[in-house]
Motif scaffolding. Structure first.
Motif, PDB file in Angstrom:
ATOM      1  N   TYR A   1      19.211  84.105 -13.270  1.00 21.38           N
ATOM      2  CA  TYR A   1      20.528  84.162 -12.657  1.00 21.38           C
ATOM      3  C   TYR A   1      20.887  82.835 -11.987  1.00 21.38           C
ATOM      4  CZ  TYR A   1      20.845  89.217 -13.359  1.00 21.38           C
ATOM      5  OH  TYR A   1      20.930  90.463 -13.920  1.00 21.38           O
ATOM      6  N   LEU A   2      19.918  82.204 -11.348  1.00 21.49           N
ATOM      7  CA  LEU A   2      20.171  80.932 -10.684  1.00 21.49           C
ATOM      8  C   LEU A   2      20.513  79.843 -11.690  1.00 21.49           C
ATOM      9  CD1 LEU A   2      17.326  80.996  -8.005  1.00 21.49           C
ATOM     10  CD2 LEU A   2      19.768  81.350  -7.624  1.00 21.49           C
ATOM     11  N   GLU A   3      19.872  79.866 -12.842  1.00 26.66           N
ATOM     12  CA  GLU A   3      20.133  78.854 -13.859  1.00 26.66           C
ATOM     13  C   GLU A   3      21.574  78.939 -14.369  1.00 26.66           C
ATOM     14  OE1 GLU A   3      17.242  77.259 -17.123  1.00 26.66           O
ATOM     15  OE2 GLU A   3      18.306  78.954 -18.010  1.00 26.66           O
ATOM     16  N   TYR A   4      22.094  80.139 -14.486  1.00 25.86           N
ATOM     17  CA  TYR A   4      23.472  80.308 -14.936  1.00 25.86           C
ATOM     18  C   TYR A   4      24.477  79.902 -13.864  1.00 25.86           C
ATOM     19  CZ  TYR A   4      22.303  82.842 -19.232  1.00 25.86           C
ATOM     20  OH  TYR A   4      21.855  83.186 -20.483  1.00 25.86           O
ATOM     21  N   TYR A  27      27.173  91.424  -9.456  1.00 26.51           N
ATOM     22  CA  TYR A  27      26.751  90.026  -9.309  1.00 26.51           C
ATOM     23  C   TYR A  27      27.963  89.121  -9.446  1.00 26.51           C
ATOM     24  CZ  TYR A  27      22.016  91.787 -10.079  1.00 26.51           C
ATOM     25  OH  TYR A  27      20.833  92.470  -9.985  1.00 26.51           O
ATOM     26  N   LYS A  28      28.217  88.322  -8.435  1.00 25.82           N
ATOM     27  CA  LYS A  28      29.281  87.329  -8.515  1.00 25.82           C
ATOM     28  C   LYS A  28      28.660  86.007  -8.927  1.00 25.82           C
ATOM     29  CE  LYS A  28      33.275  85.366  -6.178  1.00 25.82           C
ATOM     30  NZ  LYS A  28      34.093  85.312  -4.933  1.00 25.82           N
ATOM     31  N   MET A  29      29.084  85.494 -10.079  1.00 26.58           N
ATOM     32  CA  MET A  29      28.561  84.241 -10.600  1.00 26.58           C
ATOM     33  C   MET A  29      29.560  83.118 -10.328  1.00 26.58           C
ATOM     34  SD  MET A  29      25.764  85.580 -11.739  1.00 26.58           S
ATOM     35  CE  MET A  29      25.004  84.285 -12.708  1.00 26.58           C
ATOM     36  N   ALA A  34      29.224  81.923 -16.781  1.00 30.16           N
ATOM     37  CA  ALA A  34      27.960  82.352 -16.176  1.00 30.16           C
ATOM     38  C   ALA A  34      27.807  83.861 -16.243  1.00 30.16           C
ATOM     39  CB  ALA A  34      27.871  81.863 -14.735  1.00 30.16           C
ATOM     40  N   ALA A  35      28.885  84.596 -15.941  1.00 28.31           N
ATOM     41  CA  ALA A  35      28.847  86.067 -16.005  1.00 28.31           C
ATOM     42  C   ALA A  35      28.653  86.528 -17.448  1.00 28.31           C
ATOM     43  CB  ALA A  35      30.129  86.645 -15.422  1.00 28.31           C
TER      44      ALA A  35
END
Length: 238
Positions: A1-4, A27-29, A34-35
């Motif tokens: 998730y952090l990579e995106y 999850y808010k990206m 990213a989402a």
């Protein structure tokens, strides 16, 4: 998730009078892409399409969808059809509260080709995501800004985008050297703007350098791949 590109997450557990429960995670990206990427990396061909968000898939006991910069997962504690109907209802409530709309990354256009239907598409932004989908060998494919992966029968198409032509040529040269040194592969053949190589199972890979893109086709020989490559190049130019 952090990579995106992850910003924050909210999670809530719901329980009804019969003590059945389910959980919703939002999850808010950092972006639509990213989402979309998180949605694709979690998806499989077992999912059934549901009319929610930009795209949604329903599985045996959970439902995933993405909309704008949000990825949403709704999970049931039991595999119960009645409870899944309630789960879809709550997912709809969450969907209605997300006002943003989103678009798939432009790079996914590479899959719009004739005579080949690509499925189970994955969007990645780094080597962690790639490692969750396919392993070319340590550091063989790296340095890319974004990438897409799609499956068509027994073939796989990989397309990786780099910041500029020079960076792409440097990483392509690195990939070529590492693939040749990896004992997992053999039968290296240099081609114009690329090369072919085979893995231990005898499956052939075509590696192609095109502008700021590295294109890899698993399961097709060089000559066989040319009509597909021509369409991919046109898509990348649009």
């Amino acid at each position: 998730y952090l990579e995106y590109g992850f910003k924050e997450v909210a999670s809530c557990k719901y329980t009804n009078f019969a003590a059945s429960s389910f959980r919703i995670e939002v999850y808010k990206m950092t972006s639509d892409s990213a989402a979309f990427g998180i949605f694709t990396i979690n998806s499989s061909e077992k999912g059934k399409p549901v009319d929610l968000g930009n795209k949604a898939l329903l599985y045996d006991y959970y439902l995933d969808f993405w909309k704008g910069p949000y990825f949403v997962r709704c999970t049931s504690g039991l595999r119960d059809n009645g409870l899944m109907d309630t789960l879809k209802l709550f997912a709809g409530y969450v969907n209605d509260k997300i006002l943003e709309t989103g678009r798939e990354p432009k790079l996914t256009n590479v899959f719009r080709v004739d005579k080949a239907e690509f499925r189970n598409i994955k969007y990645i932004t780094g080597i962690i995501g790639l490692g969750n989908v396919y392993n070319f060998g340590h550091g063989a494919i790296a340095g890319f800004r974004e990438g897409v992966i799609g499956y068509s029968d027994d073939k796989i198409l990989f397309t990786f985008s780099y910041p500029d032509d020079r960076k792409c040529r440097e990483w392509f040269a690195s990939a070529k050297g590492k693939m040749q040194m990896n004992q997992k592969y053999s039968d290296y053949i240099q081609m114009e703007n690329g090369f072919t190589i085979k893995d231990k199972a005898g499956t052939i890979f075509c590696f192609i350098l095109y502008k700021r893109f590295i294109i890899i086709i698993k399961g097709m020989g060089w000559e066989e791949a040319q009509p597909l490559l021509e369409q991919i190049r046109k898509n990348l130019n649009n």
